[in-house]
Design a protein around this motif. Sequence first.
Motif, PDB file in Angstrom:
ATOM      1  N   ALA A 161       1.117 -65.588 -29.838  1.00 31.53           N
ATOM      2  CA  ALA A 161       1.595 -66.092 -31.128  1.00 31.53           C
ATOM      3  C   ALA A 161       2.693 -67.131 -30.942  1.00 31.53           C
ATOM      4  O   ALA A 161       2.709 -68.169 -31.615  1.00 31.53           O
ATOM      5  CB  ALA A 161       2.107 -64.929 -31.985  1.00 31.53           C
ATOM      6  N   VAL A 162       3.617 -66.866 -30.011  1.00 33.36           N
ATOM      7  CA  VAL A 162       4.682 -67.841 -29.739  1.00 33.36           C
ATOM      8  C   VAL A 162       4.097 -69.120 -29.162  1.00 33.36           C
ATOM      9  O   VAL A 162       4.494 -70.234 -29.551  1.00 33.36           O
ATOM     10  CB  VAL A 162       5.729 -67.231 -28.788  1.00 33.36           C
TER      11      VAL A 162
ATOM     12  N   LEU B  69      -9.285 -66.654 -29.577  1.00 33.49           N
ATOM     13  CA  LEU B  69      -8.226 -67.587 -29.185  1.00 33.49           C
ATOM     14  C   LEU B  69      -8.802 -68.850 -28.578  1.00 33.49           C
ATOM     15  O   LEU B  69      -8.279 -69.956 -28.795  1.00 33.49           O
ATOM     16  CB  LEU B  69      -7.272 -66.900 -28.189  1.00 33.49           C
ATOM     17  N   TRP B  70      -9.875 -68.716 -27.827  1.00 35.38           N
ATOM     18  CA  TRP B  70     -10.540 -69.907 -27.280  1.00 35.38           C
ATOM     19  C   TRP B  70     -11.119 -70.760 -28.405  1.00 35.38           C
ATOM     20  O   TRP B  70     -11.038 -71.995 -28.365  1.00 35.38           O
ATOM     21  CB  TRP B  70     -11.641 -69.467 -26.317  1.00 35.38           C
ATOM     22  N   ALA B  71     -11.667 -70.118 -29.418  1.00 35.14           N
ATOM     23  CA  ALA B  71     -12.285 -70.860 -30.520  1.00 35.14           C
ATOM     24  C   ALA B  71     -11.256 -71.642 -31.328  1.00 35.14           C
ATOM     25  O   ALA B  71     -11.548 -72.746 -31.811  1.00 35.14           O
ATOM     26  CB  ALA B  71     -13.057 -69.901 -31.430  1.00 35.14           C
ATOM     27  N   VAL B  72     -10.043 -71.105 -31.486  1.00 36.70           N
ATOM     28  CA  VAL B  72      -9.031 -71.802 -32.289  1.00 36.70           C
ATOM     29  C   VAL B  72      -8.160 -72.734 -31.450  1.00 36.70           C
ATOM     30  O   VAL B  72      -7.272 -73.390 -31.991  1.00 36.70           O
ATOM     31  CB  VAL B  72      -8.142 -70.796 -33.049  1.00 36.70           C
TER      32      VAL B  72
ATOM     33  N   GLY C 167       0.762 -75.582 -31.758  1.00 38.86           N
ATOM     34  CA  GLY C 167       0.037 -75.912 -32.985  1.00 38.86           C
ATOM     35  C   GLY C 167       0.805 -75.710 -34.266  1.00 38.86           C
ATOM     36  O   GLY C 167       0.243 -75.921 -35.353  1.00 38.86           O
ATOM     37  N   GLY C 168       2.058 -75.291 -34.159  1.00 37.52           N
ATOM     38  CA  GLY C 168       2.855 -75.094 -35.361  1.00 37.52           C
ATOM     39  C   GLY C 168       2.537 -73.791 -36.068  1.00 37.52           C
ATOM     40  O   GLY C 168       1.774 -72.948 -35.597  1.00 37.52           O
ATOM     41  N   TRP C 169       3.152 -73.653 -37.253  1.00 44.04           N
ATOM     42  CA  TRP C 169       2.994 -72.432 -38.025  1.00 44.04           C
ATOM     43  C   TRP C 169       1.551 -72.121 -38.404  1.00 44.04           C
ATOM     44  O   TRP C 169       1.145 -70.950 -38.384  1.00 44.04           O
ATOM     45  CB  TRP C 169       3.853 -72.505 -39.284  1.00 44.04           C
ATOM     46  N   PRO C 170       0.729 -73.110 -38.767  1.00 43.22           N
ATOM     47  CA  PRO C 170      -0.657 -72.767 -39.131  1.00 43.22           C
ATOM     48  C   PRO C 170      -1.409 -72.053 -38.018  1.00 43.22           C
ATOM     49  O   PRO C 170      -2.082 -71.043 -38.260  1.00 43.22           O
ATOM     50  CB  PRO C 170      -1.288 -74.126 -39.459  1.00 43.22           C
ATOM     51  N   LEU C 171      -1.299 -72.571 -36.765  1.00 37.88           N
ATOM     52  CA  LEU C 171      -2.007 -71.930 -35.657  1.00 37.88           C
ATOM     53  C   LEU C 171      -1.433 -70.553 -35.359  1.00 37.88           C
ATOM     54  O   LEU C 171      -2.180 -69.612 -35.045  1.00 37.88           O
ATOM     55  CB  LEU C 171      -1.940 -72.816 -34.406  1.00 37.88           C
ATOM     56  N   MET C 172      -0.123 -70.408 -35.462  1.00 30.16           N
ATOM     57  CA  MET C 172       0.482 -69.105 -35.231  1.00 30.16           C
ATOM     58  C   MET C 172      -0.022 -68.089 -36.251  1.00 30.16           C
ATOM     59  O   MET C 172      -0.345 -66.938 -35.900  1.00 30.16           O
ATOM     60  CB  MET C 172       2.009 -69.210 -35.302  1.00 30.16           C
ATOM     61  N   LEU C 173      -0.095 -68.482 -37.513  1.00 29.05           N
ATOM     62  CA  LEU C 173      -0.583 -67.568 -38.550  1.00 29.05           C
ATOM     63  C   LEU C 173      -2.045 -67.203 -38.308  1.00 29.05           C
ATOM     64  O   LEU C 173      -2.463 -66.072 -38.594  1.00 29.05           O
ATOM     65  CB  LEU C 173      -0.395 -68.205 -39.929  1.00 29.05           C
ATOM     66  N   VAL C 174      -2.824 -68.163 -37.792  1.00 26.48           N
ATOM     67  CA  VAL C 174      -4.225 -67.875 -37.470  1.00 26.48           C
ATOM     68  C   VAL C 174      -4.312 -66.815 -36.375  1.00 26.48           C
ATOM     69  O   VAL C 174      -5.111 -65.870 -36.454  1.00 26.48           O
ATOM     70  CB  VAL C 174      -4.962 -69.162 -37.057  1.00 26.48           C
TER      71      VAL C 174
END
Length: 362
Positions: free
Chosen positions: A258-259, A224-227, A265-272
Motif C-alpha cells: 500500500a505504501v 497487484l500485477w494487473a493494477v 501511483g498516488g492515493w488512487p492506486l493506494m486505495l485500489v
Amino acid sequence: MKRSDPAAAASAPVLSPTLRVLIGLAAAVIALAGLFFAREVVGPLVLGAVLVIICHPVRHPLERSGWPRWAATTAVIVVAYLVVAALALMLFWAGVEFTRLVIDFQDELQDFAASVVEWLHSVGLDEQAADATASVLRPSNVIAFVTSLSGTVVGVLTALFFVLAYVIFMAADAARYSRAESSFGVTARPALTRFQRYSSGVRRYYVVNASFGAIVAIIDGLALWAVGVPAPVVWAILAFVTNFIPNIGFVLGLIPPAVLALVVGGWPLMLVVIAIYIVVNVVLQVLVQPKFVSDAVSLSLTLSFFSVIFWTFVIGPLGAILSIPLTLLVRALVLEGDPDARWLRWLSGDADAARPPRPTAT
C-alpha cells in the motif's frame, strides 16, 4: 482392615481455591521467565518439533509398503529439510528483491517524504514531529531497516542449524514413541491420545493456513500485477508468510504494497490496493479461514489473537508463527489431563470439553 482415622483426615491441610490459583500463577510466571531467557534455544526447538509433527505422516505409507523404520525416518527428515530450504530461499529472494526495489525508487521515495513533511507542516504539526514522521520513508532509513532485517535473517539462519539438528533427533524419537502403548499397555493410552490429538491439530492448522495462504498470495499477486504495483511476487510471498500470523497477519502484509502504491501511483492506486486486500484477504482470511481454523484447533478468536502477542513477547518473532501450536501445547499439558479443568478447556474454545468424558477402555 484398618479404618481411616476421621480426625487425621480432618486435620490434613487443604489449600483454598484462591491459594491454589495464586500458586499456579506463580509457577506459570517462573516457567515463562525461564522460557523468556532461553528463547534463543526454545524457539528453534519448538520449530523443529512442529516440522517433525507436520512431516511425520510421511512415514506411515512407507512403512506399510515395507520400508525399514530407519529409511522411513530418513524420509521424514528429508521432507522437513526440503520445507525449511524452500521457505529460506523464498524469504531470501523476497528480501533481495525488496532491497533492489527501494534502490530503484529512491528518488520517488525522497519526493514523497518531502511532500509528507510539507503536508504535515500545513496541518500545523511542528517541524520536529513532521521530520520524525517523514524520516520513516527516507530511502536510507528503509534500507537500514532492511539491513537490520537481514541481520535478523542471519540470526534465524543460525538458529536453523539447531532446527536441522533437532529434526534429526525428534524424527528418530517419534518412531520410538509410536511403540509406547505396546511397551506400557493401556496405561500409556491417555497420554498418547492427548499427544495424537495435539499433533493432529497442529498439522490441520498449518495445512489450513498454507492452503488459504497460497490462494490469497496468488490472487493478491495477480491483482497487484494487473493494477501496476511493482514487484507483485514479493508482495505475494509476504501475503503467504503473514497468513501464518493469526488475526494481524493481514495488516502486516498490506502495509508495504500500500505504501509503495502511494509512492508510485498516488492515493488512487493506494486505495485500489487497499480495496483489493479488503475484498480478497478479509473475505478469505477473516470470514472464511477462521471457520476452518476453529474446526482444526478449537481455539477461541480472543485466545488466538492474544496468543500471537503473548508468545511473540516470550520467545521473539518466531512466537508469532508458532503461537497456535504453543497455546495448544499448554492446553494439552495443563488442562486436558485434569478432569476438573473441563470448563477452562471449553472457555478456550474446545467444544469437546462440554461432552461427558468417554470411559477408559481396559
